[in-house]
Scaffold this motif. Structure first.
Motif, PDB file in Angstrom:
ATOM      1  N   LYS A  56      19.571  13.011 -21.765  1.00 33.55           N
ATOM      2  CA  LYS A  56      20.081  11.959 -22.376  1.00 33.55           C
ATOM      3  C   LYS A  56      20.929  11.516 -21.214  1.00 33.55           C
ATOM      4  CE  LYS A  56      21.881   9.031 -26.086  1.00 33.55           C
ATOM      5  NZ  LYS A  56      22.187   8.983 -27.558  1.00 33.55           N
ATOM      6  N   PHE A  57      22.058  12.514 -20.974  1.00 29.87           N
ATOM      7  CA  PHE A  57      23.169  12.016 -19.994  1.00 29.87           C
ATOM      8  C   PHE A  57      22.803  12.010 -18.463  1.00 29.87           C
ATOM      9  CE2 PHE A  57      26.057  13.845 -17.000  1.00 29.87           C
ATOM     10  CZ  PHE A  57      27.043  12.912 -17.080  1.00 29.87           C
ATOM     11  N   SER A  60      21.249   8.696 -18.050  1.00 28.92           N
ATOM     12  CA  SER A  60      22.038   7.525 -18.471  1.00 28.92           C
ATOM     13  C   SER A  60      22.232   6.707 -17.301  1.00 28.92           C
ATOM     14  CB  SER A  60      23.327   8.160 -19.315  1.00 28.92           C
ATOM     15  OG  SER A  60      24.200   8.560 -18.107  1.00 28.92           O
ATOM     16  N   CYS A  61      22.348   6.972 -16.126  1.00 30.23           N
ATOM     17  CA  CYS A  61      22.198   5.901 -15.042  1.00 30.23           C
ATOM     18  C   CYS A  61      20.986   5.439 -14.347  1.00 30.23           C
ATOM     19  CB  CYS A  61      23.166   6.513 -13.967  1.00 30.23           C
ATOM     20  SG  CYS A  61      22.689   8.097 -12.924  1.00 30.23           S
ATOM     21  N   HIS A  62      20.954   4.408 -14.119  1.00 34.45           N
ATOM     22  CA  HIS A  62      19.528   3.666 -13.620  1.00 34.45           C
ATOM     23  C   HIS A  62      18.837   4.555 -12.676  1.00 34.45           C
ATOM     24  CE1 HIS A  62      20.151   1.195 -10.140  1.00 34.45           C
ATOM     25  NE2 HIS A  62      21.611   1.167 -10.678  1.00 34.45           N
ATOM     26  N   ARG A  65      17.154   7.640 -13.936  1.00 32.66           N
ATOM     27  CA  ARG A  65      16.284   7.137 -14.786  1.00 32.66           C
ATOM     28  C   ARG A  65      15.019   6.447 -14.023  1.00 32.66           C
ATOM     29  NH1 ARG A  65      18.851   4.071 -17.594  1.00 32.66           N
ATOM     30  NH2 ARG A  65      18.081   1.932 -16.609  1.00 32.66           N
TER      31      ARG A  65
END
Length: 214
Positions: A56-57, A60-62, A65
């Motif tokens: 998840k961490f 968390s930045c695009h 991701r």
């Protein structure tokens, strides 16, 4: 100066030496406060290390991701017959305490890249892909693929369960002192253009690496 400061702190803790009961109480209270402060820092630090190692961490930045995580989805490390999912930190962060902390400290310097938008678009990411891959490969070549060995143990390999191709490849790699990343790259992310880890290893002048290192 430090000695004078330490003496003043001790005098403040000690108080009036003519009242030993008060001195003992001050020392006890100070010790308790110091212990609580240490526990808060230790627990907070451990929590922070664990949190920054979660999937998840990591996404968390695009930038992560939309690029490398998107490529990872559906690969053998994401979905497989035994249902064991390997996430970002499993491949990019060592598990050994000292090596883990060292890697986390190195990663703090990468925050600047986020703040300055080095790869904040797909076009920028593609332009920097080879450079980013080279950084990861260099680290793994110099650590003898330490991150791979988080999960893959040489003494747990069973040649009878390997395909003939894998058995031959591993035999050759062991004789030549090759390390995991020299062959097993671009299995979770797209392969960048240009030289791969084997060429990089030669350029760095890294010699044969032992297989049994655990």
């Amino acid at each position: 100066m430090p000695a004078r400061t330490a003496r003043k702190i001790w005098e403040a803790i000690r108080g009036d030496p003519s009242h030993p009961g008060k001195v003992a109480l001050r020392v006890a209270v100070t010790g308790a406060v110091a212990l609580v402060a240490f526990m808060v820092v230790a627990i907070g630090g451990a929590t922070g290390l664990a949190w920054t190692g979660t999937l998840k961490f990591c996404i968390s930045c695009h930038e992560m991701r939309d690029n490398v995580y998107a490529e990872y989805q559906g690969t053998i490390h994401d979905v497989n017959r035994v249902g064991v999912r390997v996430v970002c930190s499993d491949c990019h962060v060592p598990h050994a305490p000292l090596a883990l902390i060292e890697r986390k400290m190195q990663a703090t310097f990468e925050i600047w890249g986020k703040l300055t938008g080095v790869i904040n678009t797909k076009e920028k990411f593609r332009a920097h892909r080879a450079e980013l891959a080279k950084t990861v490969w260099t680290r793994m070549l110099t650590t003898n693929s330490l991150e791979c060995r988080n999960c893959h143990k040489v003494d747990a390999f069973d040649p009878d369960k390997e395909s003939d191709e894998a058995k031959a490849a591993h035999g050759k790699a062991q004789k030549q002192g090759m390390t995991c990343i020299e062959c097993h790259y671009a299995i979770a992310h797209n392969e960048p253009k240009g030289p791969g880890p084997q060429e990089l290893k030669k350029a760095l002048g890294i010699g044969p690496q032992p297989w049994k290192v655990d």
